[in-house]
Motif scaffolding. Structure first.
Motif, PDB file in Angstrom:
ATOM      1  N   ASP A   8       0.810  -1.218   0.000  1.00 29.78           N
ATOM      2  CA  ASP A   8       0.000   0.000   0.000  1.00 29.78           C
ATOM      3  C   ASP A   8       0.846   1.271   0.000  1.00 29.78           C
ATOM      4  O   ASP A   8       0.306   2.378   0.030  1.00 29.78           O
ATOM      5  CB  ASP A   8      -0.980   0.014   1.174  1.00 29.78           C
ATOM      6  N   GLY A   9       2.169   1.122  -0.045  1.00 24.07           N
ATOM      7  CA  GLY A   9       3.049   2.274  -0.079  1.00 24.07           C
ATOM      8  C   GLY A   9       3.349   2.858   1.282  1.00 24.07           C
ATOM      9  O   GLY A   9       4.114   3.825   1.401  1.00 24.07           O
ATOM     10  N   HIS A  10       2.800   2.274   2.338  1.00 24.71           N
ATOM     11  CA  HIS A  10       3.019   2.788   3.691  1.00 24.71           C
ATOM     12  C   HIS A  10       3.562   1.690   4.607  1.00 24.71           C
ATOM     13  O   HIS A  10       4.709   1.748   5.006  1.00 24.71           O
ATOM     14  CB  HIS A  10       1.723   3.385   4.237  1.00 24.71           C
ATOM     15  N   ALA A  11       2.769   0.681   4.916  1.00 28.83           N
ATOM     16  CA  ALA A  11       3.274  -0.317   5.865  1.00 28.83           C
ATOM     17  C   ALA A  11       2.668  -1.699   5.672  1.00 28.83           C
ATOM     18  O   ALA A  11       3.074  -2.633   6.369  1.00 28.83           O
ATOM     19  CB  ALA A  11       3.019   0.152   7.297  1.00 28.83           C
ATOM     20  N   THR A  12       1.722  -1.880   4.739  1.00 29.08           N
ATOM     21  CA  THR A  12       0.958  -3.126   4.661  1.00 29.08           C
ATOM     22  C   THR A  12       1.173  -3.845   3.337  1.00 29.08           C
ATOM     23  O   THR A  12       1.073  -3.247   2.259  1.00 29.08           O
ATOM     24  CB  THR A  12      -0.546  -2.851   4.845  1.00 29.08           C
ATOM     25  N   LEU A  13       1.428  -5.141   3.432  1.00 27.17           N
ATOM     26  CA  LEU A  13       1.557  -6.035   2.279  1.00 27.17           C
ATOM     27  C   LEU A  13       0.422  -7.051   2.286  1.00 27.17           C
ATOM     28  O   LEU A  13      -0.040  -7.471   3.353  1.00 27.17           O
ATOM     29  CB  LEU A  13       2.863  -6.820   2.356  1.00 27.17           C
ATOM     30  N   ILE A  14       0.008  -7.475   1.084  1.00 23.42           N
ATOM     31  CA  ILE A  14      -0.827  -8.668   0.948  1.00 23.42           C
ATOM     32  C   ILE A  14      -0.151  -9.600  -0.051  1.00 23.42           C
ATOM     33  O   ILE A  14       0.506  -9.146  -0.989  1.00 23.42           O
ATOM     34  CB  ILE A  14      -2.275  -8.340   0.507  1.00 23.42           C
ATOM     35  N   ALA A  15      -0.262 -10.905   0.172  1.00 27.02           N
ATOM     36  CA  ALA A  15       0.421 -11.871  -0.689  1.00 27.02           C
ATOM     37  C   ALA A  15      -0.230 -13.241  -0.561  1.00 27.02           C
ATOM     38  O   ALA A  15      -0.889 -13.538   0.444  1.00 27.02           O
ATOM     39  CB  ALA A  15       1.904 -11.966  -0.325  1.00 27.02           C
ATOM     40  N   HIS A  16      -0.024 -14.061  -1.590  1.00 20.07           N
ATOM     41  CA  HIS A  16      -0.417 -15.466  -1.533  1.00 20.07           C
ATOM     42  C   HIS A  16       0.778 -16.301  -1.080  1.00 20.07           C
ATOM     43  O   HIS A  16       1.881 -16.172  -1.627  1.00 20.07           O
ATOM     44  CB  HIS A  16      -0.881 -15.952  -2.904  1.00 20.07           C
ATOM     45  N   GLU A  17       0.548 -17.157  -0.118  1.00 18.45           N
ATOM     46  CA  GLU A  17       1.610 -18.048   0.356  1.00 18.45           C
ATOM     47  C   GLU A  17       2.178 -18.900  -0.770  1.00 18.45           C
ATOM     48  O   GLU A  17       3.380 -19.221  -0.778  1.00 18.45           O
ATOM     49  CB  GLU A  17       1.069 -18.958   1.460  1.00 18.45           C
ATOM     50  N   SER A  18       1.331 -19.273  -1.718  1.00 15.63           N
ATOM     51  CA  SER A  18       1.751 -20.176  -2.789  1.00 15.63           C
ATOM     52  C   SER A  18       2.921 -19.640  -3.598  1.00 15.63           C
ATOM     53  O   SER A  18       3.692 -20.421  -4.167  1.00 15.63           O
ATOM     54  CB  SER A  18       0.566 -20.470  -3.713  1.00 15.63           C
ATOM     55  N   SER A  19       3.082 -18.304  -3.666  1.00 16.19           N
ATOM     56  CA  SER A  19       4.169 -17.708  -4.438  1.00 16.19           C
ATOM     57  C   SER A  19       5.451 -17.514  -3.635  1.00 16.19           C
ATOM     58  O   SER A  19       6.492 -17.197  -4.216  1.00 16.19           O
ATOM     59  CB  SER A  19       3.730 -16.331  -4.987  1.00 16.19           C
ATOM     60  N   ALA A  69       8.105  -2.808   4.941  1.00 21.19           N
ATOM     61  CA  ALA A  69       6.731  -2.850   5.458  1.00 21.19           C
ATOM     62  C   ALA A  69       6.721  -3.285   6.913  1.00 21.19           C
ATOM     63  O   ALA A  69       7.742  -3.714   7.464  1.00 21.19           O
ATOM     64  CB  ALA A  69       5.885  -3.800   4.618  1.00 21.19           C
ATOM     65  N   LYS A  70       5.529  -3.195   7.533  1.00 23.66           N
ATOM     66  CA  LYS A  70       5.372  -3.578   8.934  1.00 23.66           C
ATOM     67  C   LYS A  70       4.407  -4.738   9.132  1.00 23.66           C
ATOM     68  O   LYS A  70       4.492  -5.446  10.136  1.00 23.66           O
ATOM     69  CB  LYS A  70       4.890  -2.373   9.746  1.00 23.66           C
ATOM     70  N   LYS A  71       3.464  -4.929   8.205  1.00 22.72           N
ATOM     71  CA  LYS A  71       2.469  -5.993   8.370  1.00 22.72           C
ATOM     72  C   LYS A  71       2.238  -6.686   7.031  1.00 22.72           C
ATOM     73  O   LYS A  71       2.164  -6.036   5.985  1.00 22.72           O
ATOM     74  CB  LYS A  71       1.152  -5.439   8.901  1.00 22.72           C
ATOM     75  N   LEU A  72       2.092  -8.012   7.081  1.00 20.98           N
ATOM     76  CA  LEU A  72       1.802  -8.825   5.903  1.00 20.98           C
ATOM     77  C   LEU A  72       0.541  -9.633   6.150  1.00 20.98           C
ATOM     78  O   LEU A  72       0.440 -10.358   7.136  1.00 20.98           O
ATOM     79  CB  LEU A  72       2.981  -9.752   5.604  1.00 20.98           C
TER      80      LEU A  72
END
Length: 365
Positions: A179-190, A214-217
């Motif tokens: 998000d350009g600040h502190a948060t990531l989202i991702a798929h474990e499969s990758s 980042a700070k949170k995934l």
């Protein structure tokens, strides 16, 4: 015009003082105070890669069609910001017939077009500093030749005189959304996948946070082995701003379709999650195109795989008029003040990706 020479003069003091340009350093981007920027922030330029590999695209006309599509994307982006196309110098004469005069060509050998995954990934420190962060691209877990593509990031860092931070992570930038600040989202499969990283989920989480600053995934399972990327998140969900994400999915889950099941699973996880600031995510659905031009098991019909550049959003249309128009309207609503440009990118879709996969931004500092 910004040149390579001026870029080198503007490189961070750390790169100039103590690190050979392009040499990866063991310190991480996060530890050095750097992070990925929002894609919506102003860009210095866009980087792309010229596809040339017959081992990937075969001996027929398919490679020609893919090159024409990449040139179309590059020429469109170049209407809004500078574009650098990476390729070995031996391909420049052919590429120049398709590329606009304003597009720079840098002599950086490539095999394929996926600049999001193997190209340069930039980080900023908010104080005018620019550096790069390393993903150690390995051909999506050894699925494709990558002798040149695995070296693209390092070679660009060397040309630009930038520090290249390396957390030891193996993967691709298309496999995580920031998000350009502190948060990531991702798929474990990758990522939590032995074809890329040997460690456990906690270790890989730390490396991703260190790589992006980042700070949170927020993890969702994804799907292993169904496509070359092991289901990159940027084909399904993207942040439009902190706290708000677009996600492409059908109206109802199809229990027989693993992609549908995975999309709804990711949606439910994101809907229940909070970002690094503790706020619930607002999720906006993009439609799933049904009556499309493209075909083939690997065809990616992703509206969400768009690219945000200076003053515009460059996205794909797929021939489903109702879905195409709805997607364009949603993008226009989510990116006010930007022109929404829709392109026919079917040859790239047949190759398993989209416009976001083929581009990588350099933020302005």
């Amino acid at each position: 015009m910004v040149t390579r020479r001026s870029l080198i003069r503007r490189a961070s003091a750390l790169a100039a003082a103590s690190v050979l340009p392009g040499a990866a350093v063991a310190q991480t981007a996060r530890a050095a105070g750097f992070r990925y920027a929002e894609e919506t922030a102003p860009h210095e330029r866009t980087f792309m890669q010229w596809p040339v590999s017959r081992a990937v695209y075969g001996g027929g006309s398919y490679l020609d069609r893919v090159q024409e599509t990449i040139a179309d994307i590059a020429n469109t982006v170049a209407e809004f910001e500078p574009v650098v196309m990476l390729m070995a110098s031996e391909h420049e004469a052919t590429a120049r017939k398709l590329l606009g005069k304003g597009i720079e060509i840098w002599d950086v050998p490539t095999e394929d077009l996926w600049a999001r995954d193997s190209g340069p990934s930039f980080v900023v420190d908010g104080k005018g500093g620019l550096a790069m962060t390393q993903f150690n691209f390995n051909g999506w877990g050894g699925k494709q030749p990558h002798r040149n593509d695995s070296q693209v990031a390092r070679r660009v860092a060397e040309i630009m005189g930038l520090t290249l931070y390396d957390a030891g992570l193996v993967g691709e930038a298309g496999g995580a959304e920031f998000d350009g600040h502190a948060t990531l989202i991702a798929h474990e499969s990758s990522w939590v996948n032995k074809n890329r990283n040997k460690g456990g989920k906690d270790e890989i989480t730390r490396m991703l946070l260190d790589t992006y600053g980042a700070k949170k995934l927020i993890w969702a399972p994804g799907i292993k082995g169904a496509d070359i990327t092991d289901f990159h998140i940027d084909a399904l969900a993207r942040f439009t701003e902190p706290g708000v994400a677009l996600i492409q999915m059908g109206d109802e889950i199809d229990p027989a379709d693993p992609w549908s099941r995975a999309a709804f699973e990711t949606y439910d996880i994101l809907a229940a999650a909070t970002d690094a600031s503790g706020r619930k995510l607002e999720l906006v659905r993009l439609p799933e195109p049904i009556d499309i031009r493209g075909s083939g098991n690997d065809f990616v019909a992703s509206y969400v795989n768009y690219y945000v550049c200076n003053g515009a959003v460059i996205a794909s249309h797929f021939g489903d008029d109702a879905a195409d128009e709805e997607a364009q309207a949603i993008l226009s609503d989510r990116y006010p003040g930007r022109e929404i440009v829709m392109l026919d990118t079917d040859p790239v879709g047949e190759a398993g990706g989209g416009i976001h996969c083929a581009t990588h931004e350099q933020p302005k500092v």
